[in-house]
Design a protein around this motif. Structure first.
Motif, mmCIF file in Angstrom:
data_model
loop_
_atom_site.group_PDB
_atom_site.id
_atom_site.type_symbol
_atom_site.label_atom_id
_atom_site.label_comp_id
_atom_site.label_asym_id
_atom_site.label_seq_id
_atom_site.Cartn_x
_atom_site.Cartn_y
_atom_site.Cartn_z
ATOM 1 N N UNK A 136 22.979 -4.626 23.572
ATOM 2 C CA UNK A 136 22.333 -4.546 22.253
ATOM 3 C C UNK A 136 21.759 -5.902 21.825
ATOM 4 N N UNK A 137 22.485 -6.985 22.161
ATOM 5 C CA UNK A 137 22.050 -8.313 21.688
ATOM 6 C C UNK A 137 20.817 -8.805 22.459
ATOM 7 N N UNK A 138 20.890 -8.688 23.796
ATOM 8 C CA UNK A 138 19.700 -9.074 24.572
ATOM 9 C C UNK A 138 18.569 -8.089 24.299
ATOM 10 N N UNK A 139 18.952 -6.826 24.017
ATOM 11 C CA UNK A 139 17.949 -5.816 23.675
ATOM 12 C C UNK A 139 17.196 -6.190 22.407
ATOM 13 N N UNK A 140 17.919 -6.804 21.466
ATOM 14 C CA UNK A 140 17.262 -7.232 20.218
ATOM 15 C C UNK A 140 16.254 -8.351 20.498
ATOM 16 N N UNK A 141 16.632 -9.255 21.411
ATOM 17 C CA UNK A 141 15.704 -10.340 21.776
ATOM 18 C C UNK A 141 14.463 -9.756 22.451
ATOM 19 N N UNK A 142 14.702 -8.803 23.349
ATOM 20 C CA UNK A 142 13.589 -8.146 24.042
ATOM 21 C C UNK A 142 12.703 -7.416 23.035
ATOM 22 N N UNK A 143 13.337 -6.741 22.096
ATOM 23 C CA UNK A 143 12.576 -6.022 21.063
ATOM 24 C C UNK A 143 11.695 -6.991 20.284
ATOM 25 N N UNK A 144 12.249 -8.181 19.979
ATOM 26 C CA UNK A 144 11.457 -9.202 19.256
ATOM 27 C C UNK A 144 10.187 -9.516 20.039
ATOM 28 N N UNK A 145 10.352 -9.728 21.349
ATOM 29 C CA UNK A 145 9.204 -10.059 22.207
ATOM 30 C C UNK A 145 8.167 -8.955 22.197
ATOM 31 N N UNK A 146 8.635 -7.711 22.308
ATOM 32 C CA UNK A 146 7.683 -6.586 22.361
ATOM 33 C C UNK A 146 7.016 -6.380 20.999
ATOM 34 N N UNK A 147 7.785 -6.540 19.937
ATOM 35 C CA UNK A 147 7.201 -6.391 18.593
ATOM 36 C C UNK A 147 6.146 -7.493 18.355
ATOM 37 N N UNK A 148 6.424 -8.685 18.858
ATOM 38 C CA UNK A 148 5.425 -9.774 18.744
ATOM 39 C C UNK A 148 4.128 -9.385 19.452
ATOM 40 N N UNK A 149 4.291 -8.748 20.620
ATOM 41 C CA UNK A 149 3.115 -8.291 21.369
ATOM 42 C C UNK A 149 2.363 -7.223 20.580
ATOM 43 N N UNK A 150 3.123 -6.279 20.018
ATOM 44 C CA UNK A 150 2.494 -5.199 19.244
ATOM 45 C C UNK A 150 1.747 -5.763 18.037
ATOM 46 N N UNK A 151 2.347 -6.760 17.416
ATOM 47 C CA UNK A 151 1.707 -7.401 16.257
ATOM 48 C C UNK A 151 0.393 -8.078 16.689
ATOM 49 N N UNK A 152 0.478 -8.784 17.808
ATOM 50 C CA UNK A 152 -0.722 -9.456 18.353
ATOM 51 C C UNK A 152 -1.848 -8.439 18.597
ATOM 52 N N UNK A 153 -1.494 -7.303 19.205
ATOM 53 C CA UNK A 153 -2.498 -6.275 19.513
ATOM 54 C C UNK A 153 -3.019 -5.625 18.231
ATOM 55 N N UNK A 154 -2.105 -5.401 17.283
ATOM 56 C CA UNK A 154 -2.520 -4.802 16.009
ATOM 57 C C UNK A 154 -3.536 -5.710 15.309
ATOM 58 N N UNK A 155 -3.222 -7.008 15.254
ATOM 59 C CA UNK A 155 -4.116 -7.958 14.589
ATOM 60 C C UNK A 155 -5.454 -8.092 15.338
ATOM 61 N N UNK A 156 -5.398 -7.947 16.666
ATOM 62 C CA UNK A 156 -6.629 -8.055 17.471
ATOM 63 C C UNK A 156 -7.491 -6.809 17.296
ATOM 64 N N UNK A 157 -6.856 -5.636 17.454
ATOM 65 C CA UNK A 157 -7.626 -4.386 17.374
ATOM 66 C C UNK A 157 -8.165 -4.124 15.962
#
Lengths: 414, 100
Positions: free
Chosen positions: A113-134
């Motif tokens: 769960x803890x490393x999963x939260x870190x991974x989720x942060x990374x993926x959410x950052x990517x999603x945010x980047x794509x959202x702001x780009x698109x």
């Protein structure tokens, strides 16, 4: 209308994602090789297997897809990446998340769960980047629809994954664990990866074959049928309704079939008669996809749905459709990236190599044949529970992943 | 040699690295104008989402800088009208295997 914008992304961004992906691919195949005995008995939900599968799916497929998107989104959507520095931070966070998550899955699943939260942060950052780009895209197309929906599915997939990790940590189930597990696979594989490959195929297939004057009308039906199937299948998990599952898988098969037909129709309009070998392997993945969707829909009619058959179909779907598509396109994307870095400032001034000259096509053909042979061997091994065949086929996959990394690496010497 | 002919000759050295065909034979050049030492090139690419957008446009600029009488090069990429395969030369069609 004229345009003089720049759409080139800093090459270090896609490359850092792709290099991580290649290493994760190799490592995942070694881990799967070491788990051969357990896998050959059909046991898939073992810690080390879960770790290897996540290294493959997130470490290789997702990281490579992210790297490719950083390169392709600006040119396909004619919109520059929102924030390049943010992309580097996202790469570091996601890489650490993947490594720690894979280690947790293998050695201490309760703590995932803890490393999963870190991974989720990374993926959410990517999603945010794509959202702001698109968001900045001026004219939205059907490709935006496919890619946008794929990104939503990715968000749902990690939400479901995090719920699974919470179950392991807390020892209690918020929602039925099996339902979440199935939905996690469905939305990750068919929602995120398939829709993403669909979307980018609509750009890359005409580009690599120089096809023009084709209709895009079929694309909307592909979207409608595939998404309807995806939603129905998802609902069938919630309601535990086999008829609904069958209907959902059939709709997905129709959507996929329409996509394959549309790709064929686009290729018929191509000007480039002799297609590049790596691209042909990406197209072969579509053929595998058609067979697998029909097989999944067909087996869903069985009165008793065999989990072993579906495990084999899911394995083939991951390797034969998702991984093979990524491999085929990666053989095209990496030479392009390196060419841009090395030669784009020399074009017009001196003779520069073509993209085809950046990579050895003979090696690509041998490697892809090895991949396909290993995949067929794995299917036979899974179906027959033959440990010997399993070792042989998975050994082939390990060899492929090493050769693949070397061939991609050899481009950097050009 | 007329300056526009010189420009066309130089542009034949700018290849699309994906296809291995130069921008002139591909029919990517729409218009060439030279005014007060500045060359204006109106061109297109085979597809609006071409990842080689910047590389090819930059290549056109670099190819023309050495021509005597040209001090500056202005390259404009346009999607209107979009590129069409019938703009390609016979040589390009042969290279693509479209003509034998």
């Amino acid at each position: 209308m004229t345009a003089n914008h720049t759409y080139e992304t800093n090459i270090r961004i896609p490359f850092s994602f792709i290099i991580f992906g290649l290493l994760a691919f190799f490592l995942s195949q070694i881990l799967l090789f070491l788990s051969t005995r357990q896998l050959s008995t059909g046991e898939m939900r073992l810690p080390v297997v879960l770790s290897a599968v996540h290294l493959l799916v997130i470490g290789f497929a997702l990281m490579t897809a992210m790297g490719a998107m950083y390169q392709l989104v600006p040119v396909v959507f004619l919109t520059p990446i929102w924030n390049e520095s943010f992309a580097f931070i996202q790469m570091v966070v996601t890489s650490l998340g993947i490594l720690s998550f894979s280690i947790s899955l293998a050695f201490n699943i309760q703590m995932a769960i803890f490393s999963g939260l870190l991974l989720t942060c990374g993926i959410v950052m990517f999603l945010w980047q794509m959202f702001m780009t698109l968001k900045k895209q001026k004219k939205r197309t059907v490709i935006t629809l496919f890619v946008g929906t794929a990104l939503i599915c990715l968000l749902l997939t990690i939400g479901l994954g995090l719920t699974l990790a919470y179950h392991f940590w807390s020892g209690r189930q918020l929602i039925d664990h099996d339902l979440i597990f199935k939905a996690h696979i469905l939305l990750g594989f068919s929602g995120w990866f398939t829709l993403l490959i669909f979307g980018f195929s609509y750009k890359m297939v005409p580009m690599f074959s120089l096809a023009h004057h084709f209709s895009m009308n079929t694309a909307r039906y592909v979207y409608i049928f595939y998404i309807s199937g995806l939603v129905l299948t998802f609902i069938s998990f919630i309601t535990a309704n086999d008829r609904l599952l069958s209907a959902g898988l059939q709709l997905m098969a129709v959507g996929y079939g329409l996509f394959a037909y549309h790709m064929f129709a686009i290729l018929k309009k191509r000007m480039k008669k002799k297609l590049d070998k790596p691209f042909l392997f990406a197209l072969l993945a579509i053929v595998f996809g058609v067979i697998l969707h029909i097989a999944a829909a067909g087996f869903s009619f069985e009165s008793e749905i065999h989990s072993r058959i579906f495990s084999i179909i899911i394995y083939c779907y991951l390797f034969g459709w998702i991984v093979l598509s990524i491999i085929g396109y990666l053989y095209k994307i990496v030479p392009f990236l390196w060419w841009t870095h090395r030669y784009s400032k020399k074009i017009g001034k001196e003779a520069v190599p073509t993209l085809k000259q950046m990579i050895n096509e003979k090696w690509i053909v041998m490697e892809c044949c090895l991949f396909v042979a290993s995949l067929i061997g794995m299917i036979a091994a899974l179906a027959s529970s033959s440990t010997g065949l399993f070792y042989l086929a998975q050994g082939g996959m390990v060899l492929f992943s090493g050769l693949f990394a070397c061939t991609i690496g050899s481009v950097l010497l050009k | 040699m007329e300056i526009k002919a010189k420009i066309l000759e130089k542009l034949q050295n700018v290849l699309d690295p994906e296809l291995g065909i130069n921008v002139v034979d591909l029919g990517l050049i729409y218009k060439i104008e030279v005014k007060d030492g500045t060359a204006f090139i109106l061109m297109t690419l085979t597809t609006p989402g071409c990842p080689l957008h910047d590389s090819i446009a930059g290549g056109v600029k670099r190819a023309l800088r050495d021509i005597e009488g040209i001090q500056d090069v202005n390259v404009q990429i346009t999607w209107n009208p979009p590129w069409s395969p019938d703009r390609m030369s016979e040589k390009a069609l042969r290279q693509l295997g479209f003509l034998s």
